[in-house]
Scaffold this motif. Structure first.
Motif, mmCIF file in Angstrom:
data_model
loop_
_atom_site.group_PDB
_atom_site.id
_atom_site.type_symbol
_atom_site.label_atom_id
_atom_site.label_comp_id
_atom_site.label_asym_id
_atom_site.label_seq_id
_atom_site.Cartn_x
_atom_site.Cartn_y
_atom_site.Cartn_z
ATOM 1 N N LEU A 121 1.083 -1.392 -0.084
ATOM 2 C CA LEU A 121 -0.022 0.147 -0.061
ATOM 3 C C LEU A 121 0.859 1.195 -0.062
ATOM 4 O O LEU A 121 0.403 2.293 -0.543
ATOM 5 N N ASP A 122 1.948 1.126 0.644
ATOM 6 C CA ASP A 122 2.821 2.277 0.688
ATOM 7 C C ASP A 122 3.398 2.593 -0.513
ATOM 8 O O ASP A 122 3.408 3.751 -1.112
ATOM 9 N N VAL A 123 3.687 1.713 -1.507
ATOM 10 C CA VAL A 123 4.059 1.965 -2.918
ATOM 11 C C VAL A 123 2.968 2.817 -3.640
ATOM 12 O O VAL A 123 3.574 3.600 -4.374
ATOM 13 N N TRP A 124 1.750 2.211 -3.418
ATOM 14 C CA TRP A 124 0.883 2.858 -4.232
ATOM 15 C C TRP A 124 0.403 4.315 -3.849
ATOM 16 O O TRP A 124 0.379 5.023 -4.409
ATOM 17 N N VAL A 125 0.548 4.499 -2.494
ATOM 18 C CA VAL A 125 0.173 5.624 -1.904
ATOM 19 C C VAL A 125 1.447 6.656 -2.032
ATOM 20 O O VAL A 125 1.162 7.876 -2.686
ATOM 21 N N THR A 126 2.436 6.278 -2.094
ATOM 22 C CA THR A 126 3.799 7.223 -2.486
ATOM 23 C C THR A 126 3.587 7.572 -3.933
ATOM 24 O O THR A 126 3.969 8.603 -4.534
ATOM 25 N N ARG A 127 3.068 6.704 -4.882
ATOM 26 C CA ARG A 127 3.092 6.818 -6.333
ATOM 27 C C ARG A 127 2.053 8.039 -6.559
ATOM 28 O O ARG A 127 2.331 9.050 -7.533
ATOM 29 N N GLN A 128 0.750 7.734 -5.772
ATOM 30 C CA GLN A 128 -0.187 8.717 -5.929
ATOM 31 C C GLN A 128 0.152 9.946 -5.509
ATOM 32 O O GLN A 128 -0.062 11.066 -6.172
ATOM 33 N N VAL A 129 0.934 10.260 -4.312
ATOM 34 C CA VAL A 129 1.382 11.349 -3.627
ATOM 35 C C VAL A 129 2.359 12.318 -4.678
ATOM 36 O O VAL A 129 2.066 13.195 -4.914
ATOM 37 N N TRP A 130 3.184 11.356 -5.355
ATOM 38 C CA TRP A 130 4.203 11.809 -6.234
ATOM 39 C C TRP A 130 3.610 12.424 -7.358
ATOM 40 O O TRP A 130 3.888 13.716 -7.897
ATOM 41 N N ASN A 131 2.604 11.806 -8.221
ATOM 42 C CA ASN A 131 1.900 12.202 -9.182
ATOM 43 C C ASN A 131 1.308 13.647 -8.774
ATOM 44 O O ASN A 131 0.847 14.295 -9.647
ATOM 45 N N ARG A 133 1.824 15.734 -6.666
ATOM 46 C CA ARG A 133 2.544 16.886 -6.219
ATOM 47 C C ARG A 133 3.295 17.220 -7.682
ATOM 48 O O ARG A 133 3.489 18.539 -7.774
ATOM 49 N N ASN A 134 3.726 16.380 -8.279
ATOM 50 C CA ASN A 134 4.508 16.899 -9.483
ATOM 51 C C ASN A 134 4.105 16.878 -10.764
ATOM 52 O O ASN A 134 4.575 17.094 -11.802
ATOM 53 N N SER A 142 -2.791 18.199 -17.811
ATOM 54 C CA SER A 142 -2.397 17.851 -16.241
ATOM 55 C C SER A 142 -2.728 19.105 -15.420
ATOM 56 O O SER A 142 -2.539 20.179 -16.020
ATOM 57 N N THR A 143 -3.543 18.703 -14.519
ATOM 58 C CA THR A 143 -3.808 19.898 -13.537
ATOM 59 C C THR A 143 -2.427 20.545 -13.010
ATOM 60 O O THR A 143 -2.470 21.717 -12.744
ATOM 61 N N ALA A 144 -1.315 19.759 -12.755
ATOM 62 C CA ALA A 144 -0.233 20.241 -12.326
ATOM 63 C C ALA A 144 0.683 21.296 -13.007
ATOM 64 O O ALA A 144 0.758 22.136 -12.880
ATOM 65 N N ARG A 145 0.392 21.132 -14.393
ATOM 66 C CA ARG A 145 0.890 21.885 -15.380
ATOM 67 C C ARG A 145 0.030 23.070 -15.308
ATOM 68 O O ARG A 145 0.874 24.337 -15.413
#
Length: 180
Positions: A121-131, A133-134, A142-145
């Motif tokens: 679950l940590d892998v999944w959450v880390t990936r979601q958070v990174w996406n 934020r960045n 992309s909303t980040a752009r």
């Protein structure tokens, strides 16, 4: 030789390979057929040598490399899951053997299963958070752009306002209606 040259060479080689065809008289791969343009005793000349494809052709990676935090979490999860599977196997074998170690191993396997689930679950959450934020760079909508564009615009406006204030101060307040 770079990747582009390798791909071009592979493409040119594939075309050469496609032009060499087997004669219709040759029904078996082991029996050479007499072709027009062959040398004495049915030998193939240098121009007609068949092209042998390489074992593999390097292709560019289809996906981008994972971000560092996500890769770290994934490596951690793989290690924890591997240890969990080994513990489960040892617990099973100890149970079959009737060893006193079976009960502690079963308990540790249960605890490791919880840890392995948490790591996955940590892998999944880390990936979601990174996406989040960045942003996903490859997606045009992309909303980040858009957020980065807005931040750049506000920074530019703030710098322009600071330059205008500095210009006013250098002139000694000229251009202001009243002095604070």
């Amino acid at each position: 030789m770079g990747t582009v040259e390798r791909n071009e060479a592979a493409t040119a080689g594939d075309a050469a390979h496609l032009t060499v065809r087997q004669s219709p008289e040759a029904l078996d791969h082991d029996i050479p057929a007499q072709r027009a343009g062959t040398g004495p005793a049915g030998r193939v000349t240098a121009e007609e040598q068949p092209y042998y494809r390489p074992l593999w052709v390097e292709e560019s990676a289809p996906r981008r490399r994972m971000p560092d935090p996500v890769r770290t979490a994934a490596v951690r999860a793989v290690l924890i899951i591997a240890v969990t599977l080994m513990q489960a196997m040892v617990a099973f074998l100890c149970t079959l053997a009737g060893s006193w170690l079976a009960f502690p191993m079963v308990l540790s396997s249960v605890a490791s299963t919880v840890a392995a689930t948490w790591a996955a679950l940590d892998v999944w959450v880390t990936r979601q958070v990174w996406n989040q934020r960045n942003g996903v760079v490859s997606v045009p909508s992309s909303t980040a752009r858009a957020l980065r564009r807005e931040r750049r615009k506000t920074r530019r406006q703030a710098r322009a306002a600071q330059r205008a204030q500095a210009r006013i101060r250098r002139r000694g307040g000229a251009g202001q209606l009243s002095h604070p």
